[in-house]
Design a protein around this motif. Structure first.
Motif, PDB file in Angstrom:
ATOM      1  N   VAL A  15      46.495  42.634  35.026  1.00 32.29           N
ATOM      2  CA  VAL A  15      47.315  43.448  33.827  1.00 32.29           C
ATOM      3  C   VAL A  15      47.117  44.881  34.167  1.00 32.29           C
ATOM      4  N   SER A  18      50.457  47.455  28.782  1.00 29.65           N
ATOM      5  CA  SER A  18      51.067  46.999  27.808  1.00 29.65           C
ATOM      6  C   SER A  18      51.809  47.810  26.897  1.00 29.65           C
ATOM      7  N   GLY A 123      45.444  45.260  28.783  1.00 27.54           N
ATOM      8  CA  GLY A 123      46.256  44.535  27.989  1.00 27.54           C
ATOM      9  C   GLY A 123      45.757  44.088  26.483  1.00 27.54           C
ATOM     10  N   VAL A 169      54.048  43.176  28.842  1.00 23.65           N
ATOM     11  CA  VAL A 169      52.693  43.457  29.283  1.00 23.65           C
ATOM     12  C   VAL A 169      53.246  43.379  30.823  1.00 23.65           C
ATOM     13  N   LYS A 231      49.995  37.241  24.221  1.00 27.27           N
ATOM     14  CA  LYS A 231      48.722  37.511  24.947  1.00 27.27           C
ATOM     15  C   LYS A 231      48.273  35.922  25.446  1.00 27.27           C
TER      16      LYS A 231
END
Lengths: 340, 340
Positions: A15, A18, A123, A169, A231
């Protein structure tokens, strides 16, 4: 919140950043699309006045009027993910307010009057949401939003009705891409009300292996649920990508390491490089860093190269409109210096 | 004379090494092809006895019996240009005497009883010839050569009759190769009694861009004329290659520099590399060094890599017969260490 480009390296791999954005409109005011440039600019002024009425905002934020900027500068803001294409389309009447770290951007006269977005590396959507909510509350104190008891926040396009919230994300998914699993991922995401697209729009994912996963639904679901659903999907994708990397490594072994190191070698030595190859090689090196194979390159440097070698941002650096050939030379030079 | 692999960098560019070999046979003795292994080994012993009758020769030279060596070692001698394929074919009865610097190799029971060859870095054929002549005179004192007043030195194949001299110059001709001018060069050379072939035999020139130019005629022309004709052709080729490089640089400019630097980057970073790619990249880097574009790599290192990454030589280093996959890994590792 941390600027996503200058990420620190302790954040979880895969990641990258975000983003949460809220669509808001001013009550009893026509949507940006149908107002004149003059009306638009007047609206910018009134939102600016409201926003900068507090001293701490004056100190930490800055407003950019797109109509006062050249085209290259505006595209460069786009490449940094500070603004959207739509804001540039409306550049005769649009503006954005951002902080020094470039983690917040409040776009004025995009599709909606206000598009409040917060981007951070990593993230942590909860953290970003609390920041976003605070700014939204601040704005709502200063002006009256168009809000309907039944429909929630009213927006120019019905796909944003309700919460007006779009969270996304940015993920690095080279193994899933390499193994042709991305169309399966897209199908699965669509079924749970999510979507996925490349870093710089459709199709660009194939070079950079960078994808933005975001919610499609904004209505009939509250903010917390949107974020926790996203998420969950992101965590699922992290697991899938890790698994895919392990399997690929097992299958190809040294060939993967070879690809990673050759990519670093080429980036460190090339004299000329186009944007597509640059994105591809950066992704290989990023995977090497994420997998602990490459140890002397930071993710921050890779993000820096990613953003600063985009055509407009690179052009802006040299204050001129370079032909593609010269741009490729300057890009390679920038990369060599950064990776030295 | 200098070992051609450990060349010093002051030698002229383009020409890598030069070699002169003399074909000689012992009077009233059947040619190697038709003698038994026992007769062949006896001949080796008698030539050894003659050669090592002087103390200085004992000190500086060493004899290797091919029948006592494993196959990998023998191929490795071939890759270093110390011996020929034909000597390996006769390995049940063949041997070679060489000095510590590996500039001299006296092959016994190749096609002829004696093949005396001297190799040195650079293009100084005169120097090599005087060294070769001295050794030839030394041998002729010790044994009686097969010689005919009219035909000169007698040899197993009529193409070597007369002087028995074959001189060859190894040249690096990447621009002429890139511009598809090598078939024209071959035609022109054939008309003046010369020929050209790749570093490791037919076709290999296309990867390494390394070619051996040598005389075809050995009869009806004296040694000095053979060498001065070859020297003239080599000088002509140097001029042509320089011209071709200049034109290519003018036409492609940064693309050439890019190719050169990327090749260095890949060699410095690759985890696995096959021999063809290795030869191709080495040639690009060599051109960079010759043109003064790359300054931190020596030609000696490039020659070292060229020879030591050949399959048998590499296998010999690890005292085992590696599969191609492992060999490619070891090759890349060797290159990374040498170019560090």
């Amino acid at each position: 919140m941390h600027n996503w480009v200058e990420c620190n390296d302790n954040i979880e791999d895969i990641v990258i950043s975000s983003r949460i954005r809220l669509a808001r409109n001013i009550k009893a005011t026509p949507f940006p699309n149908i107002i004149s440039n003059e009306e638009g600019r007047n609206l910018v002024t009134s939102i600016e006045d409201a926003f900068f009425s507090s001293d701490s905002m004056k100190e930490n934020y800055n407003c950019v009027h797109l109509w006062e900027m050249d085209k290259v500068s505006n595209i460069s803001f786009l490449e940094k993910h500070l603004i959207s294409k739509k804001l540039i389309e409306n550049s005769n009447k649009s503006a954005f307010i951002s902080d020094k770290d470039e983690t917040v951007s409040i776009m004025i006269n995009e599709e909606d009057h206000i598009r409040l977005q917060c981007i951070s590396s990593g993230g942590d959507l909860k953290d970003i949401w609390s920041y976003c909510e605070k700014l939204d509350d601040y704005l709502e104190e200063k002006m009256e939003y168009a809000f309907d008891e039944k429909l929630g926040y009213l927006t120019a396009c019905p796909t944003n009705l309700g919460t007006g919230l779009r969270a996304s994300v940015m993920m690095h998914l080279p193994a899933l891409t390499f193994n042709n699993e991305m169309s399966g991922v897209l199908n699965a995401l669509t079924q749970v009300g999510m979507t996925i697209r490349g870093l710089y729009g459709e199709g660009s994912g194939a070079y950079s292996n960078l994808y933005q996963i975001s919610n499609q639904l904004t209505l009939g679901i509250n903010e917390k649920d949107i974020l926790s659903n996203l998420k969950a999907v992101v965590n699922q994708l992290i697991t899938q990508e890790h698994l895919s990397r392990e399997q690929t490594l097992k299958k190809y072994n040294y060939e993967i390491e070879d690809k990673i190191y050759r990519s670093l070698g080429i980036l460190r030595y090339a004299v000329t490089i186009d944007i597509k190859e640059c994105l591809k090689l950066l992704s290989n090196v990023r995977m090497g860093v994420e997998m602990g194979i490459i140890k002397d390159v930071s993710k921050g440097v890779l993000n820096d190269i990613l953003v600063n070698t985009q055509p407009a941002t690179l052009n802006k650096k040299f204050d001129t409109k370079l032909a593609e050939r010269e741009l490729n030379l300057k890009r390679a030079q920038y990369i060599r210096e950064k990776l030295r």
